[in-house]
Design a protein around this motif. Sequence first.
Motif, mmCIF file in Angstrom:
data_model
loop_
_atom_site.group_PDB
_atom_site.id
_atom_site.type_symbol
_atom_site.label_atom_id
_atom_site.label_comp_id
_atom_site.label_asym_id
_atom_site.label_seq_id
_atom_site.Cartn_x
_atom_site.Cartn_y
_atom_site.Cartn_z
ATOM 1 N N LEU A 86 51.034 51.513 21.979
ATOM 2 C CA LEU A 86 50.808 50.849 23.175
ATOM 3 C C LEU A 86 51.880 51.491 24.447
ATOM 4 N N ARG A 87 52.965 51.342 23.797
ATOM 5 C CA ARG A 87 53.933 51.776 25.018
ATOM 6 C C ARG A 87 54.004 53.208 25.270
ATOM 7 N N LEU A 88 53.520 54.141 24.283
ATOM 8 C CA LEU A 88 53.196 55.665 24.592
ATOM 9 C C LEU A 88 52.106 55.706 25.775
ATOM 10 N N VAL A 89 51.140 55.026 25.426
ATOM 11 C CA VAL A 89 50.082 55.110 26.538
ATOM 12 C C VAL A 89 50.305 54.587 27.851
ATOM 13 N N SER A 90 51.201 53.424 27.601
ATOM 14 C CA SER A 90 51.628 52.875 29.111
ATOM 15 C C SER A 90 52.473 54.315 29.693
ATOM 16 N N PHE A 132 58.869 48.199 41.137
ATOM 17 C CA PHE A 132 58.705 46.852 40.013
ATOM 18 C C PHE A 132 57.943 47.416 38.812
ATOM 19 N N PRO A 133 56.630 47.867 39.016
ATOM 20 C CA PRO A 133 55.692 48.197 37.844
ATOM 21 C C PRO A 133 56.383 49.408 37.168
ATOM 22 N N VAL A 134 57.056 50.129 37.631
ATOM 23 C CA VAL A 134 57.586 51.442 36.976
ATOM 24 C C VAL A 134 58.583 50.639 35.934
ATOM 25 N N ALA A 135 59.575 49.915 36.524
ATOM 26 C CA ALA A 135 60.671 49.387 35.764
ATOM 27 C C ALA A 135 60.525 48.569 34.765
ATOM 28 N N ALA A 136 59.549 47.564 35.078
ATOM 29 C CA ALA A 136 59.106 46.696 34.021
ATOM 30 C C ALA A 136 57.948 46.745 33.317
ATOM 31 N N TYR A 137 56.894 47.598 33.595
ATOM 32 C CA TYR A 137 55.789 47.870 32.776
ATOM 33 C C TYR A 137 55.579 49.287 32.589
ATOM 34 N N GLY A 138 56.522 50.152 32.764
ATOM 35 C CA GLY A 138 56.339 51.551 32.771
ATOM 36 C C GLY A 138 55.896 51.795 31.153
ATOM 37 N N ALA A 139 56.686 51.172 30.175
ATOM 38 C CA ALA A 139 56.493 51.750 28.746
ATOM 39 C C ALA A 139 56.355 50.417 27.955
ATOM 40 N N SER A 140 55.658 49.364 28.504
ATOM 41 C CA SER A 140 55.598 48.268 27.763
ATOM 42 C C SER A 140 54.357 47.939 27.087
ATOM 43 N N GLY A 141 53.958 47.056 26.257
ATOM 44 C CA GLY A 141 53.085 46.774 25.774
ATOM 45 C C GLY A 141 51.644 46.326 26.438
ATOM 46 N N TYR A 142 52.064 45.957 27.738
ATOM 47 C CA TYR A 142 51.117 45.654 28.573
ATOM 48 C C TYR A 142 50.054 46.613 28.799
ATOM 49 N N ILE A 143 49.132 46.190 29.916
ATOM 50 C CA ILE A 143 47.959 47.307 30.029
ATOM 51 C C ILE A 143 48.402 47.867 31.616
ATOM 52 N N ASP A 144 49.396 46.968 32.147
ATOM 53 C CA ASP A 144 49.445 47.204 33.474
ATOM 54 C C ASP A 144 49.596 48.693 34.260
ATOM 55 N N ALA A 145 50.117 49.688 33.365
ATOM 56 C CA ALA A 145 50.562 50.930 33.751
ATOM 57 C C ALA A 145 48.841 51.491 33.933
ATOM 58 N N SER A 146 48.088 51.128 32.878
ATOM 59 C CA SER A 146 46.692 51.822 32.843
ATOM 60 C C SER A 146 46.027 51.350 34.359
ATOM 61 N N VAL A 147 46.257 50.272 34.607
ATOM 62 C CA VAL A 147 45.485 49.646 36.060
ATOM 63 C C VAL A 147 46.198 50.574 37.155
ATOM 64 N N LEU A 148 47.776 50.629 37.281
ATOM 65 C CA LEU A 148 48.206 51.554 38.044
ATOM 66 C C LEU A 148 47.738 52.794 38.194
ATOM 67 N N LEU A 149 47.480 53.346 37.013
ATOM 68 C CA LEU A 149 46.828 54.945 37.002
ATOM 69 C C LEU A 149 45.391 55.170 37.649
ATOM 70 N N VAL A 150 44.640 54.078 37.161
ATOM 71 C CA VAL A 150 43.376 53.826 37.628
ATOM 72 C C VAL A 150 43.276 53.737 39.445
ATOM 73 N N LEU A 151 44.288 52.706 39.785
ATOM 74 C CA LEU A 151 44.536 52.508 41.327
ATOM 75 C C LEU A 151 44.820 53.661 41.914
ATOM 76 N N ALA A 152 45.639 54.475 41.408
ATOM 77 C CA ALA A 152 46.233 55.845 42.043
ATOM 78 C C ALA A 152 45.212 56.935 42.151
ATOM 79 N N ALA A 153 44.548 57.128 40.943
ATOM 80 C CA ALA A 153 43.539 57.967 40.885
ATOM 81 C C ALA A 153 42.363 57.727 41.599
ATOM 82 N N GLY A 154 41.880 56.547 41.859
ATOM 83 C CA GLY A 154 40.858 56.388 42.802
ATOM 84 C C GLY A 154 40.933 56.271 44.026
ATOM 85 N N THR A 155 42.338 56.508 44.654
ATOM 86 C CA THR A 155 42.229 56.723 45.980
ATOM 87 C C THR A 155 42.346 58.031 46.659
#
Length: 127
Positions: free
Chosen positions: A67-71, A104-127
């Motif tokens: 999960l951390r690697l995917v993040s 903050f999203p990079v520092a806190a969730y960049g390689a965590s077990g949460y799925i927030d980094a994937s949401v960040l990718l979807v938002l950045a890729a969709g713009t």
Amino acid sequence: MKRLAFVALLVAICLPGLLGANAWLENSDVDRYVEMARGEMCEVPFCYRPAVPWLAALLAFPAVTSLRLVSLVCTVGAYLCVDRIVALTGGNRTRAGWLFAASFPVAAYGASGYIDASVLLVLAAGT
């Protein structure tokens, strides 16, 4: 060359999270994603977020590490999308890279077990 330097910076910022140093962030939410990565069923609302645990299940590492690697990969992908957007709009790519790396999203969730980094990718890729 600057893009590679910022990717290395992102990896360096996310490295403690990848090694488990941000365990203070992880709670029962991460436990649910780990269960999903192991193929177990999960309750609402976690069952509606299967993409990241599914990708993590494809890796040959323990579920939390996967999960951390995917993040981490999603964080780097989000940076590359943001860099491309800034380049297309004629903005300052160096400044944007520093701002993204220090966010903050990079520092806190960049390689965590949460799925927030994937949401960040979807938002950045969709713009």
